[in-house]
Design a protein around this motif. Structure first.
Motif, PDB file in Angstrom:
ATOM      1  N   ILE A  49      34.456   3.127 -12.653  1.00  0.00           N
ATOM      2  CA  ILE A  49      33.169   3.530 -13.231  1.00  0.00           C
ATOM      3  C   ILE A  49      33.430   4.009 -14.656  1.00  0.00           C
ATOM      4  N   THR A  50      32.740   3.422 -15.583  1.00  0.00           N
ATOM      5  CA  THR A  50      32.864   3.802 -16.991  1.00  0.00           C
ATOM      6  C   THR A  50      31.833   4.879 -17.321  1.00  0.00           C
ATOM      7  N   ALA A  51      32.266   5.895 -18.022  1.00  0.00           N
ATOM      8  CA  ALA A  51      31.354   6.952 -18.494  1.00  0.00           C
ATOM      9  C   ALA A  51      30.485   7.489 -17.363  1.00  0.00           C
ATOM     10  N   THR A  52      31.115   8.204 -16.455  1.00  0.00           N
ATOM     11  CA  THR A  52      30.413   8.686 -15.264  1.00  0.00           C
ATOM     12  C   THR A  52      29.193   9.532 -15.623  1.00  0.00           C
ATOM     13  N   GLN A  53      28.227   9.482 -14.716  1.00  0.00           N
ATOM     14  CA  GLN A  53      27.025  10.299 -14.830  1.00  0.00           C
ATOM     15  C   GLN A  53      26.869  11.100 -13.543  1.00  0.00           C
ATOM     16  N   THR A  54      26.038  12.123 -13.584  1.00  0.00           N
ATOM     17  CA  THR A  54      25.870  12.958 -12.383  1.00  0.00           C
ATOM     18  C   THR A  54      25.291  12.149 -11.223  1.00  0.00           C
ATOM     19  N   THR A  55      24.597  11.075 -11.526  1.00  0.00           N
ATOM     20  CA  THR A  55      24.046  10.231 -10.457  1.00  0.00           C
ATOM     21  C   THR A  55      25.127   9.434  -9.731  1.00  0.00           C
ATOM     22  N   ASP A  56      26.349   9.430 -10.277  1.00  0.00           N
ATOM     23  CA  ASP A  56      27.447   8.714  -9.620  1.00  0.00           C
ATOM     24  C   ASP A  56      28.087   9.534  -8.506  1.00  0.00           C
ATOM     25  N   VAL A  57      27.692  10.784  -8.365  1.00  0.00           N
ATOM     26  CA  VAL A  57      28.285  11.660  -7.353  1.00  0.00           C
ATOM     27  C   VAL A  57      28.112  11.063  -5.961  1.00  0.00           C
ATOM     28  N   GLY A  58      29.176  11.140  -5.167  1.00  0.00           N
ATOM     29  CA  GLY A  58      29.124  10.639  -3.803  1.00  0.00           C
ATOM     30  C   GLY A  58      30.508  10.223  -3.354  1.00  0.00           C
ATOM     31  N   THR A  59      30.565   9.621  -2.189  1.00  0.00           N
ATOM     32  CA  THR A  59      31.826   9.101  -1.661  1.00  0.00           C
ATOM     33  C   THR A  59      31.782   7.586  -1.687  1.00  0.00           C
ATOM     34  N   TYR A  60      32.814   6.999  -2.247  1.00  0.00           N
ATOM     35  CA  TYR A  60      32.912   5.545  -2.368  1.00  0.00           C
ATOM     36  C   TYR A  60      33.909   5.027  -1.341  1.00  0.00           C
ATOM     37  N   PHE A  61      33.440   4.100  -0.527  1.00  0.00           N
ATOM     38  CA  PHE A  61      34.272   3.517   0.518  1.00  0.00           C
ATOM     39  C   PHE A  61      34.539   2.047   0.220  1.00  0.00           C
ATOM     40  N   LEU A 100      43.039  -9.815   3.394  1.00  0.00           N
ATOM     41  CA  LEU A 100      41.629  -9.715   3.750  1.00  0.00           C
ATOM     42  C   LEU A 100      40.861 -10.999   3.446  1.00  0.00           C
ATOM     43  N   SER A 101      39.854 -11.262   4.229  1.00  0.00           N
ATOM     44  CA  SER A 101      38.919 -12.354   3.937  1.00  0.00           C
ATOM     45  C   SER A 101      37.982 -11.936   2.805  1.00  0.00           C
ATOM     46  N   ASN A 102      37.552 -10.706   2.865  1.00  0.00           N
ATOM     47  CA  ASN A 102      36.684 -10.190   1.817  1.00  0.00           C
ATOM     48  C   ASN A 102      36.801  -8.679   1.796  1.00  0.00           C
ATOM     49  N   ILE A 103      36.356  -8.087   0.732  1.00  0.00           N
ATOM     50  CA  ILE A 103      36.325  -6.631   0.642  1.00  0.00           C
ATOM     51  C   ILE A 103      34.946  -6.206   0.179  1.00  0.00           C
ATOM     52  N   GLN A 104      34.472  -5.138   0.734  1.00  0.00           N
ATOM     53  CA  GLN A 104      33.156  -4.621   0.387  1.00  0.00           C
ATOM     54  C   GLN A 104      33.309  -3.184  -0.094  1.00  0.00           C
ATOM     55  N   TRP A 105      32.381  -2.780  -0.915  1.00  0.00           N
ATOM     56  CA  TRP A 105      32.334  -1.400  -1.393  1.00  0.00           C
ATOM     57  C   TRP A 105      30.986  -0.797  -1.044  1.00  0.00           C
ATOM     58  N   TYR A 106      31.041   0.462  -0.605  1.00  0.00           N
ATOM     59  CA  TYR A 106      29.847   1.207  -0.220  1.00  0.00           C
ATOM     60  C   TYR A 106      29.851   2.544  -0.933  1.00  0.00           C
ATOM     61  N   LYS A 107      28.650   3.077  -1.138  1.00  0.00           N
ATOM     62  CA  LYS A 107      28.513   4.417  -1.705  1.00  0.00           C
ATOM     63  C   LYS A 107      27.694   5.268  -0.732  1.00  0.00           C
ATOM     64  N   GLN A 108      28.186   6.482  -0.507  1.00  0.00           N
ATOM     65  CA  GLN A 108      27.464   7.417   0.354  1.00  0.00           C
ATOM     66  C   GLN A 108      27.171   8.674  -0.449  1.00  0.00           C
ATOM     67  N   ARG A 109      25.896   8.925  -0.683  1.00  0.00           N
ATOM     68  CA  ARG A 109      25.504  10.156  -1.364  1.00  0.00           C
ATOM     69  C   ARG A 109      25.652  11.329  -0.407  1.00  0.00           C
ATOM     70  N   PRO A 110      25.835  12.529  -0.920  1.00  0.00           N
ATOM     71  CA  PRO A 110      25.949  13.698  -0.042  1.00  0.00           C
ATOM     72  C   PRO A 110      24.767  13.798   0.914  1.00  0.00           C
TER      73      PRO A 110
END
Lengths: 114, 110
Positions: free
Chosen positions: B76-88, B29-39
């Motif tokens: 993710i260290t020490a997850t919180q409820t705000t971390d809920v979602g799908t990570y792409f 890959l040239s680069n990699i990106q990360w995205y988060k999608q909340r429900p």
């Protein structure tokens, strides 16, 4: 900037009807992408445009799907005729062609074909 | 064509536990990106990695790009409820468009 704007947010239509989804990219962005998201297949790239020109439409599932970008601020994705298996969330995203290629997504259109 | 695989597909953790999702590409890959999608939401850009072996941190999130530029991870260290979602993860090579992985859906139990 208001971000990428998609309309409608929700669409329910009967099988066989024509569906048109609309997208206004962020001003100044010259790349536009249409994605389809389903539980089974995840985020699929359908087609993308650079400077209003379609570059790759290999992701368009069938001839029933077509997309246009008549100018830098507007794009449409049309399904004709629609089928129940087309039910999904359709996202439009835009980015600048030059790196970084961060994609900004619209809120999506949830399409239900009954 | 280029394929991007992500594991696991789902992860349920207790609040406070750590979480990691892994991404593998069939091509360099040239680069990699990360995205988060909340429900119910749309994917939102988190970060981009470009250099081989690069590590970036955003508060409790640590992103890593492999030496061969074919894999990446998000921790993710020490997850919180705000971390809920799908990570792409999403990657591209040269001028090709972003190819997204299928995502990892994170549930956090309080």
């Amino acid at each position: 900037d208001a971000g990428v704007i998609q309309s409608p947010r929700h669409e329910v239509t009967e099988m066989g009807q024509e569906v048109t989804l609309r997208c206004k990219p962020i001003s100044g962005h010259n790349s536009l992408f249409w994605y389809r998201q389903t539980m089974m297949r995840g985020l699929e790239l359908l087609i993308y445009f650079n400077n209003n020109v379609p570059i790759d439409d290999s992701g368009m599932p069938e001839d029933r799907f077509s997309a246009k970008m008549p100018n830098a601020s507007f794009s449409t994705l049309k399904i004709q005729p629609s089928e129940p298996r087309d039910s999904a969330v359709y996202f439009c995203a835009s980015s600048k062609h030059n790196a970084p290629l961060e994609a900004f997504f619209g809120q999506g259109t949830r399409l239900t074909v009954v | 064509g280029q394929q991007v695989m992500q594991i696991p597909q789902y992860q349920h953790v207790q609040e406070g536990e750590d979480f990691t999702t892994y991404c593998n590409s069939s091509t360099t890959l040239s680069n990699i990106q990360w995205y988060k999608q909340r429900p119910g939401g749309h994917p939102v850009f988190l970060i981009q990695l470009v250099k081989s072996g690069e590590v970036k941190k955003q508060k409790r999130l640590t992103f890593q790009f492999g030496e061969a530029k074919k894999n990446s991870s998000l921790h993710i260290t020490a997850t919180q409820t705000t971390d809920v979602g799908t990570y792409f993860c999403a990657g591209n090579s040269g001028n090709t468009p972003l190819v997204f992985g299928k995502g990892t859906r994170l549930s956090v139990i309080a």
